[in-house]
Design an enzyme around this catalytic site. Sequence first.
Site, PDB file in Angstrom:
ATOM      1  N   ASN A   9      -3.750 -18.514  18.832  1.00 20.89           N
ATOM      2  CA  ASN A   9      -2.847 -18.318  19.967  1.00 20.89           C
ATOM      3  C   ASN A   9      -1.949 -19.547  20.040  1.00 20.89           C
ATOM      4  O   ASN A   9      -2.384 -20.610  20.471  1.00 20.89           O
ATOM      5  CB  ASN A   9      -3.678 -18.154  21.249  1.00 20.89           C
ATOM      6  N   TRP A  10      -0.707 -19.365  19.612  1.00 25.42           N
ATOM      7  CA  TRP A  10       0.203 -20.522  19.559  1.00 25.42           C
ATOM      8  C   TRP A  10       0.704 -20.933  20.937  1.00 25.42           C
ATOM      9  O   TRP A  10       1.319 -21.977  21.081  1.00 25.42           O
ATOM     10  CB  TRP A  10       1.401 -20.199  18.665  1.00 25.42           C
ATOM     11  N   LYS A  11       0.506 -20.089  21.928  1.00 24.21           N
ATOM     12  CA  LYS A  11       1.017 -20.360  23.281  1.00 24.21           C
ATOM     13  C   LYS A  11       2.527 -20.633  23.201  1.00 24.21           C
ATOM     14  O   LYS A  11       3.189 -20.057  22.342  1.00 24.21           O
ATOM     15  CB  LYS A  11       0.218 -21.495  23.941  1.00 24.21           C
ATOM     16  N   HIS A  95      -5.213 -13.673  29.300  1.00 20.21           N
ATOM     17  CA  HIS A  95      -5.500 -15.082  29.029  1.00 20.21           C
ATOM     18  C   HIS A  95      -5.561 -15.837  30.359  1.00 20.21           C
ATOM     19  O   HIS A  95      -4.815 -15.534  31.289  1.00 20.21           O
ATOM     20  CB  HIS A  95      -4.425 -15.682  28.114  1.00 20.21           C
ATOM     21  N   GLU A  97      -4.440 -18.561  31.243  1.00 23.14           N
ATOM     22  CA  GLU A  97      -3.166 -19.148  31.682  1.00 23.14           C
ATOM     23  C   GLU A  97      -2.296 -18.089  32.356  1.00 23.14           C
ATOM     24  O   GLU A  97      -1.571 -18.376  33.306  1.00 23.14           O
ATOM     25  CB  GLU A  97      -2.458 -19.799  30.473  1.00 23.14           C
ATOM     26  N   GLU A 167     -13.343 -17.076  26.928  1.00 19.60           N
ATOM     27  CA  GLU A 167     -12.752 -18.409  26.962  1.00 19.60           C
ATOM     28  C   GLU A 167     -13.073 -19.074  28.298  1.00 19.60           C
ATOM     29  O   GLU A 167     -12.386 -18.834  29.291  1.00 19.60           O
ATOM     30  CB  GLU A 167     -11.232 -18.305  26.808  1.00 19.60           C
ATOM     31  N   GLY A 173      -8.237 -26.450  25.922  1.00 23.17           N
ATOM     32  CA  GLY A 173      -7.317 -27.573  25.810  1.00 23.17           C
ATOM     33  C   GLY A 173      -7.869 -28.871  26.372  1.00 23.17           C
ATOM     34  O   GLY A 173      -7.141 -29.840  26.561  1.00 23.17           O
ATOM     35  N   SER A 213     -11.261 -25.120  22.714  1.00 23.96           N
ATOM     36  CA  SER A 213     -11.451 -26.340  21.920  1.00 23.96           C
ATOM     37  C   SER A 213     -12.244 -26.109  20.626  1.00 23.96           C
ATOM     38  O   SER A 213     -13.036 -26.964  20.227  1.00 23.96           O
ATOM     39  CB  SER A 213     -12.087 -27.451  22.757  1.00 23.96           C
ATOM     40  N   GLY A 234      -6.510 -22.203  20.104  1.00 22.27           N
ATOM     41  CA  GLY A 234      -5.252 -22.687  20.651  1.00 22.27           C
ATOM     42  C   GLY A 234      -4.724 -23.844  19.824  1.00 22.27           C
ATOM     43  O   GLY A 234      -4.167 -23.662  18.734  1.00 22.27           O
ATOM     44  N   GLY A 235      -4.927 -25.059  20.311  1.00 23.72           N
ATOM     45  CA  GLY A 235      -4.364 -26.262  19.690  1.00 23.72           C
ATOM     46  C   GLY A 235      -4.546 -26.344  18.174  1.00 23.72           C
ATOM     47  O   GLY A 235      -3.596 -26.640  17.435  1.00 23.72           O
TER      48      GLY A 235
HETATM   49  P1  13P Z   1      -7.663 -24.554  22.776  1.00 17.76           P
HETATM   50  O1  13P Z   1      -8.227 -24.164  21.436  1.00 17.76           O
HETATM   51  O2  13P Z   1      -6.426 -25.405  22.662  1.00 17.76           O
HETATM   52  O3  13P Z   1      -8.686 -25.122  23.684  1.00 17.76           O
HETATM   53  O4  13P Z   1      -7.143 -23.193  23.468  1.00 17.76           O
HETATM   54  C1  13P Z   1      -7.976 -22.104  23.522  1.00 17.76           C
HETATM   55  C2  13P Z   1      -7.183 -20.945  23.993  1.00 17.76           C
HETATM   56  O5  13P Z   1      -6.757 -20.892  25.127  1.00 17.76           O
HETATM   57  C3  13P Z   1      -6.895 -19.881  23.029  1.00 17.76           C
HETATM   58  O6  13P Z   1      -6.359 -18.763  23.656  1.00 17.76           O
END
Ligand code: 13P
Length: 250
Positions: A9-11, A95, A97, A167, A173, A213, A234-235
């Site tokens: 997930n590149w956000k 998600h 967010e 999640e 993050g 993470s 994510g990251g």
């Molecule tokens: P991180 O891997 O950056 O913690 O993010 C997880 C995430 O929200 C994937 O959708």
Amino acid sequence: MRDKIVAGNWKMNNDLAQTEDLLGNIKNELKPKEGVRVIVAPPFTNLYHAFESLRDRPVDVAAQNMNENKSGAFTGEVSAQMLTSIGVKTVILGHSERRAIYKETDELLAKKVDAALENEMEVIFCVGEELHERKAEKHFDVVRTQLEKGLFHLSAAQWEKVIIAYEPVWAIGTGETASPEQAQEMHAFIRKTISEKYGQQVADEVSILYGGSVKPDNAQEIFAKEDVDGGLIGGASLKAGDFLAIVNAF
Ligand code: 13P
């Protein structure tokens, strides 16, 4: 046998040049692994490019969100039909967010799920508790409610197109990961909750991904757990080397 999946997930990261770069590196270095599906979810502006660029590669492209309506006066929104018209057949919904920042409710998410499935899209549906909810030992109740309100109106057959991502919000993050045991405990709870509603076969066939993470150095022990079928990353999905090391953790 349910799919093993690693999804990035590149956000809201990567413009077109950065997308070309990252996808180029993923394509060059990816060694397809039998039984492991790889998905990338770039922002809307780069979906068409990503789909075209990955056309002949075993990497699927997902959107990070979509609107629940078919079309109309919804400024700034994108429909399921628009996504499928460019080849995108998977969408991440719910998600944390989107839930926290954009106030997406369980009721809205249920409508988005329906719109996706009506368009024969696959849904990666995210659930997970916040830190205060875990501290109050409400995490199982929170996740059960998210599943019930977002997905339990579906028929058993529709679950073929559903992937769950657990999640925990406190692990997103933050560098803090759920322990493999905490992930397994919740994944087993999710599968049990699905089996109570739909029966064991549906529950056994749903892939449940862990997100929060995940990094090359912790992926292997998390993925080794019985009910963890992969990750939503994510990251670490923004660096080809890290993302592919996580794919290779299986
Ligand atoms: P991180 O891997 O950056 O913690 O993010 C997880 C995430 O929200 C994937 O959708």
